[in-house]
Design an enzyme around this catalytic site. Sequence first.
Site, PDB file in Angstrom:
ATOM      1  N   HIS A  84       0.822  -1.218   0.000  1.00 61.58           N
ATOM      2  CA  HIS A  84       0.000   0.000   0.000  1.00 61.58           C
ATOM      3  C   HIS A  84       0.853   1.263   0.000  1.00 61.58           C
ATOM      4  O   HIS A  84       0.362   2.330  -0.356  1.00 61.58           O
ATOM      5  CB  HIS A  84      -1.054  -0.022   1.125  1.00 61.58           C
ATOM      6  CG  HIS A  84      -0.560   0.298   2.496  1.00 61.58           C
ATOM      7  ND1 HIS A  84      -0.244  -0.666   3.426  1.00 61.58           N
ATOM      8  CD2 HIS A  84      -0.337   1.481   3.118  1.00 61.58           C
ATOM      9  CE1 HIS A  84       0.139  -0.095   4.550  1.00 61.58           C
ATOM     10  NE2 HIS A  84       0.102   1.210   4.386  1.00 61.58           N
ATOM     11  N   ASP A 221       1.255  -7.664   2.386  1.00 61.79           N
ATOM     12  CA  ASP A 221       1.345  -6.229   2.102  1.00 61.79           C
ATOM     13  C   ASP A 221       2.808  -5.767   1.942  1.00 61.79           C
ATOM     14  O   ASP A 221       3.362  -5.115   2.812  1.00 61.79           O
ATOM     15  CB  ASP A 221       0.661  -5.454   3.236  1.00 61.79           C
ATOM     16  CG  ASP A 221       0.329  -4.033   2.834  1.00 61.79           C
ATOM     17  OD1 ASP A 221       0.878  -3.545   1.823  1.00 61.79           O
ATOM     18  OD2 ASP A 221      -0.480  -3.390   3.535  1.00 61.79           O
ATOM     19  N   SER A 647       3.922   2.196   8.543  1.00 60.34           N
ATOM     20  CA  SER A 647       3.742   1.222   7.481  1.00 60.34           C
ATOM     21  C   SER A 647       5.045   1.045   6.741  1.00 60.34           C
ATOM     22  O   SER A 647       5.703   2.019   6.388  1.00 60.34           O
ATOM     23  CB  SER A 647       2.671   1.689   6.508  1.00 60.34           C
ATOM     24  OG  SER A 647       1.443   1.258   6.964  1.00 60.34           O
TER      25      SER A 647
HETATM   26  N1  ARG Z   1      -4.599   0.398   7.462  1.00 59.00           N
HETATM   27  C1  ARG Z   1      -3.300   0.425   6.875  1.00 59.00           C
HETATM   28  C2  ARG Z   1      -2.721   1.856   6.933  1.00 59.00           C
HETATM   29  O1  ARG Z   1      -3.228   2.690   7.611  1.00 59.00           O
HETATM   30  C3  ARG Z   1      -3.320  -0.135   5.501  1.00 59.00           C
HETATM   31  C4  ARG Z   1      -4.003   0.679   4.454  1.00 59.00           C
HETATM   32  C5  ARG Z   1      -4.001   0.137   3.072  1.00 59.00           C
HETATM   33  N2  ARG Z   1      -4.935  -0.940   2.862  1.00 59.00           N
HETATM   34  C6  ARG Z   1      -6.231  -0.788   2.490  1.00 59.00           C
HETATM   35  N3  ARG Z   1      -6.987  -1.851   2.337  1.00 59.00           N
HETATM   36  N4  ARG Z   1      -6.763   0.378   2.251  1.00 59.00           N
HETATM   37  O2  ARG Z   1      -2.124   2.432   6.088  1.00 59.00           O
HETATM   38  N1  GLU Z   2      -1.156   1.311   7.623  1.00 61.12           N
HETATM   39  C1  GLU Z   2      -0.568   2.368   8.386  1.00 61.12           C
HETATM   40  C2  GLU Z   2       0.429   3.187   7.576  1.00 61.12           C
HETATM   41  O1  GLU Z   2       0.280   3.355   6.396  1.00 61.12           O
HETATM   42  C3  GLU Z   2       0.025   1.795   9.601  1.00 61.12           C
HETATM   43  C4  GLU Z   2      -1.063   1.394  10.461  1.00 61.12           C
HETATM   44  C5  GLU Z   2      -1.184   2.287  11.653  1.00 61.12           C
HETATM   45  O2  GLU Z   2      -1.774   3.358  11.577  1.00 61.12           O
HETATM   46  O3  GLU Z   2      -0.643   1.827  12.660  1.00 61.12           O
HETATM   47  O4  GLU Z   2       1.341   3.762   8.102  1.00 61.12           O
END
Ligand code: ARG
Ligand code: GLU
Length: 712
Positions: A84, A221, A647
Amino acid sequence: MRKLAAIFTLFLGIHTSVSAVEGMWIPSLIDMFHSDMVTYGLKLNADEIYSTNQASLKDAIVQFNGGCTAEIVSDQGLILTNHHCGFDAIQKHSSLEHDYLRDGFWAKNFNEELACPWLRVTFVREIRDVTEDVLAGVTESMSSEKINMLIKENIAKLEEDATSNNSHIKAKIKPFNLGNEYYMLITEDYNDIRLVGTPPSAIGKYGGDTDNWVWPRHTGDFSVFRIYANQNNESAKYSEDNQPYKPAHSLPISCKPKKSGDFTMIYGFPGHTDQHYASGKLKFYMETERPARIKMRQKTLDIIKPAMNANQLTKIQYASKQARIANAWKKWIGQIGGLKQLNALSKKQNFEEEYMAKAAEKTDWKKNYYGVVADLNKLQAQNEKYELARAMFIEYFYVGAEIIRFSNDFEELAFSSDKLESEGKLDEAVNKLLRRSKNFYKNYNADLDMQILTATTPVYLEYTSADLIPDGLNQNWENIVNDIQENSVFRDSSTLQPLLENWGKKSIKKLQKDPALLYSMKLMNAYRMKVAPKYAAFVNEEEKLMKRYVGGMLEMFPDKKIWADANSTLRIAYGKLEGSAPHDGMQYLHYTTIDGIMQKYDPENPDFVLTDRFIELYKKGDFGDYLQDDELWVCFTASNHTTGGNSGSPCIDAEGNLIGINFDRSWESTMSDFMFDESRCRNIIVDIRYVLWVIDKYGEASHLVDEMNIVK
Ligand code: ARG
Ligand code: GLU
């Protein structure tokens, strides 16, 4: 086997005594927390983690394009980050013919790697405490305006002095602990970054938005890039002659078995946390601001999602936008739930009482700190109307219908064309917008966008006080939206492009009357005149009070382990590999396996489709050396305090080896941006052995695995 492992975990879970560690620690202060890390099992010396005299872990960790984190895993500048995080780059290289999002991509050699000149990575060369220098000359009797000016001057001078002899090196001073401390970050950017490999979305985004922020998780990921440098290994713009970067340190990779209780550390660039919000602000967030933003995004997502599922082109066009909008939307929902469950508000209020009681103990404290809590909460109540108006403006203007912000970019051209011409800047301006238009329409669907405009406008109006919007908008918004829908040239490249290509009087006339451009200007104006000044004054006042409030914590509670809120600087979070029990009657295991991918497989649900190749490989069962007790781990959880920006961060074991790539938190723990709960807060990591299996067996790119240093 699985069952046995579960029972073992449960047993460990009950008997391990040290619990998770709150905080994102500043690496240069490693001596302060190194011994605590050792009690968790760390085997490295402080110098091996952060040093400016010798190679250390920090030299293998970079900020990825200003947001995410990435880590170097070979002596040829190979880096790993999340799928991502690489998503935009992968999408930019994708088309209907070469759909790398759908099919994945693996460069077979250096020549096949894809240049991404818009990307950069940032190394941290040094972190220096400069609090004293920044505050030099500041005295108690100065007015706050004078103090701010002096601090600004000091910062500018210190930054300049630190960089004068090397053009690649940047020096930036940032406030920590709400301005009670200042650190200088000496950094260096590298700008030639190339895409080396990515799994298909059916691996890299497996589970999609359904599983986003959720445990148990089965997302691969990750994506692979490479840093290039000039012949002297220095930072350079993209050039065919550039060479793979030779790092001072690259992370060895461990494929050894892991278990619950093992030491873990996340080393990366957490973006932003707000642990010190006073109760009034937290209440406003939980009860007003976040629910309003959630509702606005919900409207947009309800339109985009079905359209993407119905059409492959729309799916490519909107994939990145949709992921961005949905990500925060879902996190916010999780945060509110988590904060409520934690009774966060009453905890805050209790602490505020404790704070005031403490302040009452000494005359000095009483003078400086006693009133600050009430002042903060009062200030919030008086100004939240503006804070909400600003939030809704951002959602509406920058996240909602794209025609608004896109058309707004044409204001100068439409209304100052003569001026641009007389300054000799007209051609450049027209060409820039032509290029921008080409990119824009590549991923634009006007019908969808109009639906979004129609659906989000009432929400913007519902939550923004009537005196803070353009005059008359409550009455005539439907006419405006209709007018845009029927008459705006921005709806289609075929109406806009000719105006730009033959720029002249006719184009000017047309744009000056365009309903989308005029509407966007009205919105922007209303925001600038009615909201922005009030909001700025509020923030200014709030910053002053927050600095005092947190200063009081540091002074009056010296035994409290206070860590500085995340601010996109390099930090270390440590803890251990472990599961959790976030709800009554249930226990989350600390890892998932490839069997779970197959269990979730659902060809009818786009979030859970798999490629034929994946299913074939699974059935074949060729998992090489990547198994542990006959299982292939996909993800695991740990108790490291992380946030957005972490991330792509390396998850590192006690010996300094890479064991996984951080990419998420569980839903029940997203409130850790405001309040950490050791029993529940877990970050989610993709296991490095699954990453290697995908590269090696799925991608048939074993040359990349060979490039890495794998310890067995
Ligand atoms: N929650 C994770 C972050 O904050 C992954 C986001 C990407 N994945 C998604 N299905 N949108 O970045
Ligand atoms: N998916 C998040 C990012 O892009 C990390 C998840 C979080 O917020 O801990 O940094």
